[in-house]
Motif scaffolding. Sequence first.
Motif, short mmCIF file in Angstrom:
data_model
loop_
_atom_site.label_atom_id
_atom_site.label_comp_id
_atom_site.label_asym_id
_atom_site.label_seq_id
_atom_site.Cartn_x
_atom_site.Cartn_y
_atom_site.Cartn_z
N LEU A 1 0.82 -1.32 -0.08
CA LEU A 1 -0.07 0.12 -0.16
C LEU A 1 1.00 1.15 -0.01
CD1 LEU A 1 -2.87 1.27 0.24
CD2 LEU A 1 -2.72 0.67 2.33
N ALA A 2 1.99 1.07 0.63
CA ALA A 2 3.05 2.36 0.67
C ALA A 2 3.37 2.73 -0.63
CB ALA A 2 3.82 1.98 1.99
N ALA A 3 3.77 1.46 -1.20
CA ALA A 3 4.50 1.66 -2.64
C ALA A 3 3.40 2.17 -3.67
CB ALA A 3 4.81 0.09 -3.05
N PHE A 4 2.00 1.75 -3.48
CA PHE A 4 1.17 2.19 -4.37
C PHE A 4 0.87 3.63 -4.24
CE2 PHE A 4 -3.51 2.67 -5.38
CZ PHE A 4 -3.32 2.34 -6.73
N ALA A 5 0.76 4.26 -2.90
CA ALA A 5 0.72 5.25 -2.50
C ALA A 5 2.00 6.44 -3.14
CB ALA A 5 0.53 5.85 -1.11
N PRO B 1 -1.22 11.04 2.02
CA PRO B 1 -0.11 10.79 3.08
C PRO B 1 -0.86 9.99 4.06
CG PRO B 1 -0.99 12.80 3.56
CD PRO B 1 -1.67 12.36 1.97
N HIS B 2 -2.03 9.46 4.13
CA HIS B 2 -2.65 8.72 5.22
C HIS B 2 -3.23 7.51 4.36
CE1 HIS B 2 -2.03 12.04 7.66
NE2 HIS B 2 -2.43 12.67 7.07
N GLN B 3 -2.73 6.24 4.75
CA GLN B 3 -2.99 5.00 4.21
C GLN B 3 -3.60 4.05 5.33
OE1 GLN B 3 0.90 4.53 3.06
NE2 GLN B 3 0.44 6.67 2.19
N PHE B 4 -4.50 3.28 5.05
CA PHE B 4 -5.07 2.29 6.09
C PHE B 4 -5.55 1.14 5.34
CE2 PHE B 4 -8.65 0.81 8.36
CZ PHE B 4 -8.13 0.60 9.83
N ALA B 5 -5.37 -0.07 6.13
CA ALA B 5 -5.63 -1.43 5.93
C ALA B 5 -5.40 -2.16 6.91
CB ALA B 5 -5.08 -1.80 4.64
N LEU B 6 -6.64 -3.28 7.22
CA LEU B 6 -6.39 -4.15 8.03
C LEU B 6 -6.46 -5.52 7.51
CD1 LEU B 6 -9.04 -2.72 10.95
CD2 LEU B 6 -6.43 -2.73 10.86
N ARG B 7 -6.02 -6.66 8.09
CA ARG B 7 -6.03 -8.11 7.60
C ARG B 7 -7.64 -8.20 7.30
NH1 ARG B 7 -4.38 -13.75 10.34
NH2 ARG B 7 -4.68 -15.21 8.35
N PRO B 8 -7.69 -8.60 6.06
CA PRO B 8 -9.19 -9.03 5.57
C PRO B 8 -9.40 -10.61 5.71
CG PRO B 8 -8.01 -9.06 3.61
CD PRO B 8 -6.99 -8.55 4.83
N SER C 1 -6.09 8.59 1.99
CA SER C 1 -6.98 9.60 2.39
C SER C 1 -5.73 10.92 2.28
CB SER C 1 -7.62 9.63 3.67
OG SER C 1 -7.93 10.78 4.37
N ARG C 2 -6.35 12.06 2.08
CA ARG C 2 -5.43 13.36 2.22
C ARG C 2 -5.45 13.69 3.84
NH1 ARG C 2 -5.15 15.79 -2.99
NH2 ARG C 2 -6.72 15.23 -4.30
N TYR C 3 -6.39 13.24 4.57
CA TYR C 3 -6.63 13.81 5.99
C TYR C 3 -6.43 12.39 6.83
CZ TYR C 3 -9.42 16.80 2.99
OH TYR C 3 -9.70 17.76 2.11
N PRO C 4 -6.10 12.78 7.86
CA PRO C 4 -5.69 11.70 9.15
C PRO C 4 -6.76 10.83 9.23
CG PRO C 4 -5.08 13.83 9.70
CD PRO C 4 -6.02 14.18 8.29
N VAL C 5 -6.40 9.40 9.33
CA VAL C 5 -7.31 8.51 10.02
C VAL C 5 -7.27 8.39 11.48
CG1 VAL C 5 -7.98 5.97 9.89
CG2 VAL C 5 -7.24 7.16 7.63
N ALA C 6 -8.39 8.37 12.03
CA ALA C 6 -8.44 8.22 13.75
C ALA C 6 -8.52 6.82 14.06
CB ALA C 6 -9.81 8.87 13.90
N ARG C 7 -7.13 6.25 13.71
CA ARG C 7 -7.01 4.80 14.28
C ARG C 7 -7.45 4.34 15.49
NH1 ARG C 7 -3.44 2.75 10.33
NH2 ARG C 7 -2.74 4.33 8.73
N ASP C 8 -7.45 4.97 16.51
CA ASP C 8 -7.80 4.65 17.78
C ASP C 8 -9.45 4.71 17.94
OD1 ASP C 8 -8.09 7.53 17.60
OD2 ASP C 8 -7.67 7.60 19.69
#
Length: 300
Positions: free
Chosen positions: A27-31, A42-49, A87-94
């Motif tokens: 995902l980082a390489a794709f971004a 700048p903000h990427q998010f993924a969890l194990r599916p 996302s251009r904006y921060p993910v609220a991961r918590d």
Amino acid sequence: MVAVLVHTQADIVVVQGFDYDLTGAALAAFAKLLDAQGLRYPHQFALRPNTGMPTGQDMDGDGRLGGPRDAQGYGAFSGQGGMAVLSRYPVARDAVRDFSGLLWADLPGATLPRTDAGPFPDAKAQAAQRLSSTAHWVVPIDVPQVGRVTLLTYHATPPVFDGPEDRNGQRNADETRFWQVYLDGAFGPAPSDRFVLLGDANLDPAAGDGHKHVMRQLLDDPRLTDTAPTSAGAAATGDTTDTADWDDPYPGNLRADYVLPSADWTVTDSGVVWPAHPDPMADAVVRASRHHLVWVDLAW
């Protein structure tokens, strides 16, 4: 896919069918690849599916173990064809909530597959079956001048490739119905405003296979806005609201992909990135996927 995303310039995008890896390297390489084209996320998010997640059981009832249909969700390896948020904006991961581990049997009103002999494929396998074929995520994102925007996103199984027990058809229906159950408060507090339900439902409200009434019920939910986006490509080949292009004559084109904002948003525009020839983007869109990107512009 890169050309489509660069063309669209979305602030937030959910990418479907993206392989998951533990460190997020892909995902980082794709971004980074998108960044090189002038589109910065700048903000990427993924969890194990659940795709490819081993169960050790014969989940499809074919008498063999270890096949891609014996995983929690179809996949030849763990993480195949997952999901990702850019996302251009921060993910609220918590504050993220991941419902991918919810057992299908634990969904209120679950419709589980059966045969004359009993639960399909058997009671033990059915008791271990998760609802999500890929994932169900609630992902809050902090957007400047708007506040917290919550994504409700998923990717449902196609309602085909099964037998008379209708395992995939019923699972597909319950994967979509989950969101109304969630918004009703069955799994704790749910957002009441500033949310967007989006994903690949693999379910058309009027055509193709699957329990179409479930999608109609979701689209009619007063908590959501169905913008019914259209495209020139869909108009040239069938229903103007279709989003996916399968081979004719069956199933042909279907509306399978959705972006449904909560009713409190002001919708300023919407559409599907599916241009018709001779538009120069037409070939790039076809190469990217049979599913076409759905977008909505929102104001608060």
